[in-house]
Design a protein around this motif. Sequence first.
Motif, PDB file in Angstrom:
ATOM      1  N   TYR A 159     -36.490   6.072 -27.992  1.00 33.68           N
ATOM      2  CA  TYR A 159     -35.890   5.548 -26.762  1.00 33.68           C
ATOM      3  C   TYR A 159     -34.401   5.240 -26.952  1.00 33.68           C
ATOM      4  CZ  TYR A 159     -40.556   4.957 -24.719  1.00 33.68           C
ATOM      5  OH  TYR A 159     -41.816   5.171 -24.206  1.00 33.68           O
ATOM      6  N   ASP A 551     -46.006   7.316 -22.403  1.00 30.36           N
ATOM      7  CA  ASP A 551     -45.462   7.866 -23.650  1.00 30.36           C
ATOM      8  C   ASP A 551     -46.270   7.408 -24.846  1.00 30.36           C
ATOM      9  OD1 ASP A 551     -43.438   8.893 -22.069  1.00 30.36           O
ATOM     10  OD2 ASP A 551     -42.033   7.263 -22.539  1.00 30.36           O
ATOM     11  N   GLN A 554     -49.624   9.073 -25.112  1.00 29.30           N
ATOM     12  CA  GLN A 554     -49.482  10.477 -25.497  1.00 29.30           C
ATOM     13  C   GLN A 554     -49.248  10.619 -27.002  1.00 29.30           C
ATOM     14  OE1 GLN A 554     -46.159  12.428 -23.676  1.00 29.30           O
ATOM     15  NE2 GLN A 554     -46.731  14.449 -24.391  1.00 29.30           N
ATOM     16  N   TRP A 555     -48.406   9.748 -27.547  1.00 30.41           N
ATOM     17  CA  TRP A 555     -48.084   9.830 -28.978  1.00 30.41           C
ATOM     18  C   TRP A 555     -49.126   9.160 -29.862  1.00 30.41           C
ATOM     19  CZ3 TRP A 555     -42.538   9.705 -31.253  1.00 30.41           C
ATOM     20  CH2 TRP A 555     -41.791  10.763 -30.710  1.00 30.41           C
TER      21      TRP A 555
END
Length: 591
Positions: A159, A551, A554-555
């Motif tokens: 980020y 996010d 997903q990771w």
Amino acid sequence: MPGTVVIRNGYVFDPLNEIDGEIKDVFIKNGKIVEEIKGNSLRDAKIIDAKGKTVMPGGVDSHSHVAGAKVNGGRMMCPEDRYKWVTKKTDLTHSGSGNTVPSVYVQGYDYAKMGYTTVFEAAIPPMEARHTHEEMRATPILDMGGYLVLGNNWFIMRYLKEGNIEKAAAYVAWMMKTHKAYGIKCVNPAGVENWGWGVDVTKSLDEPNIHFGITPGEIIHGLAEVNEMLGMPMSLHLHANNLGNPGCWEVTRDSLEITRDVKVECKMDVEWQETKIDPKRKQSVYLAHAQFNSFGGTSWGDFESGAKGLVDYVNKTDHVVIDNGAVPFGPATVMTGDGPAIHHLYQLTGNKWSNKDIELECGSGILSFNYLKANPVHSVEWAIGLELLLMVNDPWKTIMTTDHPNGGPFTRYPQVITWLMSEKARQATFAECHKWAQDRSSLGGVDREMTLYEIAILTRANPARTVGIAHRKGHLSPGADGDVTIYDFDPTKFDVNDYTKITKGFQNAAYTIKDGGVVAQNGEIMSVPQGRTFFSEPHTDDGIEKEMLKDVKQWFKYYTLGFANYPVPDKYIRNPSPVQVNKPIEAIVGR
């Protein structure tokens, strides 16, 4: 009446209220400091005669390694630290063992005997937060909290590299709530991620790391921005790059400069008690264990103290607080999230060593160690640890620690205090040290002898203010927690040249009072209450948090545990004491 105490006629040292050794009474009712106690309450109160004694708020340790997988790894690595140091059980207390890394029960008892009532664990790896809370929950007496390690976290680096500070803040807020953590810790930013690939970041703060391409400077500034955007209780807690290498003081100074332009925004929704000095923090960065980041020279051959350069910087700035990480000599167990630094020590010593990579988040290293007075480097480290506190002009910029157990165990605090208060004690140690301590530091030319008032700043008032707990700790204003320590010192007869008495007096408080109850008296544990767990609950925009969580989920396929098992369940938390942070104004007004 439980939790109700009157402490009569003691010499009170309460720096946040600018009380410097005045003879006063201290009143505690229902576990809280009050102005006065009258009537039936006074009749039922416990009365302690503190005439001729020193009275301070309960001690606050803002940086200590006391809970979690790394700490437990240190216990397992050093059985010799266990069988040589055994604490027998009593009718009231558990048995235990250990010196440099004592078992959880023993560390609670030992802190209480010295007059401490509050301790913060300095590094919680998010994936191992459950383990950390298990050990904090088992530690008796102490109020505790911990700092979440985020300086090499994949989501943070991603980020910040994208320049998406809002998502970074949303992630930090979610992580604090998920793992019940109190503040943000940043260890060797960008370097620990590199260590996963066998290298470090050593050239400069502008050196990008592998894969993420983000620099230490960008991470330090980004996390400091996030910290203030959320309005966290404490500032960014920094373990700077290049720790433990000759010449590292310059990198440390440059690291501190990075947060100079970050505006301090403390947005805690708490009830502040009235004190004469503003109890809210001033700093945008809190440098951990500065001794290990104040090495001078260019190699071990010309190694010297670099403290003066760092002290000069701290003296002329107002956005920095440091703790010193003193070295009191003797056995230690070094443990840190800075894996490459510990590997470097392993290469130098060949001592027992372990290293750990914690998936997408951080790492750590552990090594057994022994600081020797005859060793030239160790003797300079001893001097550096004292220089940092004695040469910084304003004690409100400094905190006393040993970075337990890295510089030495916390039970050596009384010895460190003695060196700070007595030049004669320092000279006696110089006589036993390798001559590098005298020749390669400025300590020999320092004649400052700290007062009891300054010691109270370094061991309770300033640690409490720096980590944002001074709304209830570190002072004796009405409304504060009823945590009080009575030492058997008469300040009017205090002789710093009789320095063995200083050590003895701080080793075992005459009384340690926690929430209005006597927990220790003259080295004996009198009661074993359960402490609290402090953690932050920062608020952020719901929409940004939802986007951020997409996010994360997903990771999460790269983690070895499932997303549902990641958070710390509420049942792990002992007496939870959440601090609401960055709460929407309408929620505050409407409460």
